[in-house]
Scaffold this motif. Structure first.
Motif, PDB file in Angstrom:
ATOM      1  N   GLU A 174     -55.764 -36.473 -21.951  1.00 12.77           N
ATOM      2  CA  GLU A 174     -55.664 -37.375 -22.907  1.00 12.77           C
ATOM      3  C   GLU A 174     -55.141 -38.753 -22.603  1.00 12.77           C
ATOM      4  OE1 GLU A 174     -53.043 -34.938 -25.490  1.00 12.77           O
ATOM      5  OE2 GLU A 174     -54.891 -34.243 -26.639  1.00 12.77           O
ATOM      6  N   ARG A 175     -54.034 -38.869 -21.792  1.00 14.28           N
ATOM      7  CA  ARG A 175     -53.553 -40.200 -21.246  1.00 14.28           C
ATOM      8  C   ARG A 175     -52.893 -40.076 -19.662  1.00 14.28           C
ATOM      9  NH1 ARG A 175     -47.829 -40.776 -22.682  1.00 14.28           N
ATOM     10  NH2 ARG A 175     -47.136 -38.836 -23.873  1.00 14.28           N
ATOM     11  N   THR A 234     -55.504 -28.260 -23.262  1.00  8.52           N
ATOM     12  CA  THR A 234     -56.333 -27.259 -23.085  1.00  8.52           C
ATOM     13  C   THR A 234     -57.453 -27.126 -24.445  1.00  8.52           C
ATOM     14  OG1 THR A 234     -55.151 -25.275 -23.433  1.00  8.52           O
ATOM     15  CG2 THR A 234     -55.088 -26.250 -21.281  1.00  8.52           C
ATOM     16  N   SER A 235     -58.382 -26.194 -23.940  1.00  7.70           N
ATOM     17  CA  SER A 235     -59.384 -25.831 -25.330  1.00  7.70           C
ATOM     18  C   SER A 235     -58.567 -24.788 -26.378  1.00  7.70           C
ATOM     19  CB  SER A 235     -60.526 -24.999 -24.912  1.00  7.70           C
ATOM     20  OG  SER A 235     -60.458 -23.991 -23.896  1.00  7.70           O
ATOM     21  N   ASN A 236     -57.487 -24.093 -25.798  1.00  3.63           N
ATOM     22  CA  ASN A 236     -56.721 -23.294 -26.636  1.00  3.63           C
ATOM     23  C   ASN A 236     -55.511 -23.994 -27.282  1.00  3.63           C
ATOM     24  OD1 ASN A 236     -54.862 -23.244 -24.522  1.00  3.63           O
ATOM     25  ND2 ASN A 236     -55.382 -21.370 -24.009  1.00  3.63           N
ATOM     26  N   GLY A 237     -55.488 -25.341 -27.178  1.00  2.77           N
ATOM     27  CA  GLY A 237     -54.288 -26.097 -27.846  1.00  2.77           C
ATOM     28  C   GLY A 237     -53.271 -26.375 -27.087  1.00  2.77           C
ATOM     29  N   LYS A 238     -53.047 -25.788 -26.031  1.00  2.00           N
ATOM     30  CA  LYS A 238     -51.968 -26.091 -25.081  1.00  2.00           C
ATOM     31  C   LYS A 238     -51.718 -27.382 -24.295  1.00  2.00           C
ATOM     32  CE  LYS A 238     -49.401 -23.729 -21.068  1.00  2.00           C
ATOM     33  NZ  LYS A 238     -49.567 -23.097 -20.241  1.00  2.00           N
ATOM     34  N   SER A 239     -50.650 -27.991 -24.616  1.00  2.00           N
ATOM     35  CA  SER A 239     -50.282 -29.207 -23.948  1.00  2.00           C
ATOM     36  C   SER A 239     -49.857 -28.962 -22.270  1.00  2.00           C
ATOM     37  CB  SER A 239     -49.124 -29.923 -24.369  1.00  2.00           C
ATOM     38  OG  SER A 239     -49.537 -30.305 -25.723  1.00  2.00           O
ATOM     39  N   VAL A 240     -50.420 -29.834 -21.581  1.00  2.00           N
ATOM     40  CA  VAL A 240     -50.398 -29.605 -20.184  1.00  2.00           C
ATOM     41  C   VAL A 240     -50.101 -31.044 -19.466  1.00  2.00           C
ATOM     42  CG1 VAL A 240     -51.090 -28.984 -17.970  1.00  2.00           C
ATOM     43  CG2 VAL A 240     -52.016 -27.609 -19.990  1.00  2.00           C
TER      44      VAL A 240
END
Length: 156
Positions: A38-39, A135-141
């Motif tokens: 995302e950034r 991630t596709s399951n919404g987890k921020s990494v």
């Protein structure tokens, strides 16, 4: 992340400073879910570890960058190619995003060169990049990577 060339830098020509262009790819670990970069925040640090350009850490690139899942299939050339679990012969493996531009800030190149001209310590300046993905399951990494800054570094 894979960076080509694997450091940031610039060269000095008769017409001025020329920042070397870099491309980057996000490398997904085997079994990692797909996601989106995302950034990126970039912090520039001098030889003493002090931040240069405090408060100006955003990096503009072509976002979002899709990150593939860590799934590959056999390729005709004997290597692997990206695929999905619905593909025949899939297995967990390292996968790479499409390349995107990711290079040194021209103002930082000027500051390093100015330090060099003034016999100040310009060695060991580096960038600390902080990557933010989902991630596709919404987890921020997020993860960090230090990038060496050098000159002269000629374009390849």
């Amino acid at each position: 992340m894979n960076l080509t060339p694997d450091m940031w830098g610039f060269e000095v020509t008769d017409t001025g400073l020329v920042v070397v262009g870099n491309t980057a790819q996000v490398i997904a670990a085997p079994g990692a879910p797909e996601g989106v970069l995302e950034r990126i925040e970039v912090h520039y640090l001098d030889a003493g570890g002090n931040e240069v350009k405090v408060g100006d850490s955003s990096y503009v690139a072509n976002f979002p960058v899709p990150i593939p899942a860590g799934i590959v299939c056999p390729a005709a050339d004997g290597g692997t190619q990206q695929c999905t679990k619905s593909s025949e012969g899939w297995q967990y493996g390292w996968a790479s995003s499409e390349p995107f531009e990711f290079s040194l800030d021209g103002d930082i190149a000027s500051r390093i060169y100015e330090a060099y001209l003034n016999n100040a310590n310009y060695l060991d300046w580096h960038a600390r990049a902080i990557f933010f993905a989902r991630t596709s399951n919404g987890k921020s990494v997020q993860w960090e990577q230090d990038i060496k800054i050098t000159f002269p570094l000629k374009a390849q």
